[in-house]
Design a protein around this motif. Sequence first.
Motif, PDB file in Angstrom:
ATOM      1  N   LYS A 125      48.651  56.867  44.084  1.00 25.81           N
ATOM      2  CA  LYS A 125      48.894  55.590  43.408  1.00 25.81           C
ATOM      3  C   LYS A 125      47.600  54.819  43.176  1.00 25.81           C
ATOM      4  O   LYS A 125      47.623  53.675  42.735  1.00 25.81           O
ATOM      5  N   SER A 136      46.910  48.725  43.058  1.00 27.95           N
ATOM      6  CA  SER A 136      47.611  47.459  43.259  1.00 27.95           C
ATOM      7  C   SER A 136      47.349  46.920  44.665  1.00 27.95           C
ATOM      8  O   SER A 136      46.887  47.638  45.560  1.00 27.95           O
ATOM      9  N   VAL A 137      47.672  45.660  44.856  1.00 27.65           N
ATOM     10  CA  VAL A 137      47.490  45.027  46.169  1.00 27.65           C
ATOM     11  C   VAL A 137      48.319  45.748  47.223  1.00 27.65           C
ATOM     12  O   VAL A 137      47.878  45.938  48.370  1.00 27.65           O
ATOM     13  N   GLU A 138      49.523  46.182  46.849  1.00 30.57           N
ATOM     14  CA  GLU A 138      50.401  46.866  47.800  1.00 30.57           C
ATOM     15  C   GLU A 138      49.799  48.194  48.258  1.00 30.57           C
ATOM     16  O   GLU A 138      49.853  48.540  49.443  1.00 30.57           O
ATOM     17  N   ASP A 181      58.764  47.206  49.954  1.00 30.68           N
ATOM     18  CA  ASP A 181      58.277  47.249  48.574  1.00 30.68           C
ATOM     19  C   ASP A 181      59.091  48.282  47.799  1.00 30.68           C
ATOM     20  O   ASP A 181      59.018  49.476  48.100  1.00 30.68           O
TER      21      ASP A 181
END
Length: 328
Positions: A222, A125-127, A193
């Motif tokens: 992740k 993911s971008v995060e 987040d």
Amino acid sequence: MAFLGADISKNKIDVCLLVAGIKGKKKQKVFTNEPCVARKIIDWLEAQKCASDNMTVVMEATGIYHENLAYGLHDAGISVCMANPYRVREFACGMDILTKNDTVDAFVLACYGELKHPDAWVPPSVEVRKLRALLRQRDALKEDVQRTANRLEKAHSTSTPREVIGSLERTHGWLSDELERIEKLITDHTDNDPGLKADLELLKSIKCVKEQVGREMLALLKDGTFKSASQVAAYLGITPVERVSGSSVRGRAHMSKTGPSIVRAKLYVAALSAIRWNKPAKAIYERLVAKGKAKKAALGAVMRKLVHMCFGVLKTRLPWDENYAATA
């Protein structure tokens, strides 16, 4: 299904398109590795009358130089596979392809996809990508701060001009301030987040896994690449490697030490603490030492145990329980 092999370097990307299998016709081209390279390759594939929904691109992760192409192709709906470089090299040897250059490597990658059908790559993911970039920048700044501090110490111990000492002091001060700023950005990013914050708390529930190791494992696990804790351990290079054959070859087992050394070093420090305060890790360490294993080998086993614990808490979504093994 058509397969495109992409051999990626800093400045260029060699591609090889297999339209009708490894014995059929192949088309090759070289592209400049630039931010818009994915769009150019897609346009070239369309010119070859290859539909994006019937195309798989096979590449190796080359530091960071593959990212523009990988993310660009994935966003365009094209299936991307990240191949293990070691397996691809062994695959090439199995096909009696001993020559290694960019053109041949692109062809080998296309053949690997055609015959092995590796799993499709799922980008993080971008995060997670932002967290990984911040951690990478923090580690680089730490090295710069330490390097400048060493130079400053030597400057004070010699007849170094005051101008040079002043420059080193200003550089060290700026780097230290920037490192502090990046550390705050990392903390704010994980705190703001909800998903990352919850995952980090799960990781920190493991005794001796604190902020440093927790963030590194969070960015790694992740990623979405690994399906088991054993795969993570192998990637980090903390699995044992034996070299034994017949009666004459009796190589000593050692840690493979492939993968990112920075994460491995932090796991090692965590393992030193775990053999004192983490009950399951301490039990493994004492059992192996009692069997006559070297202490460093036992520490390697503890590092693997910590990886399995980290993988387990994120998979089960349950906090770590040191008595789990005893009650299971």
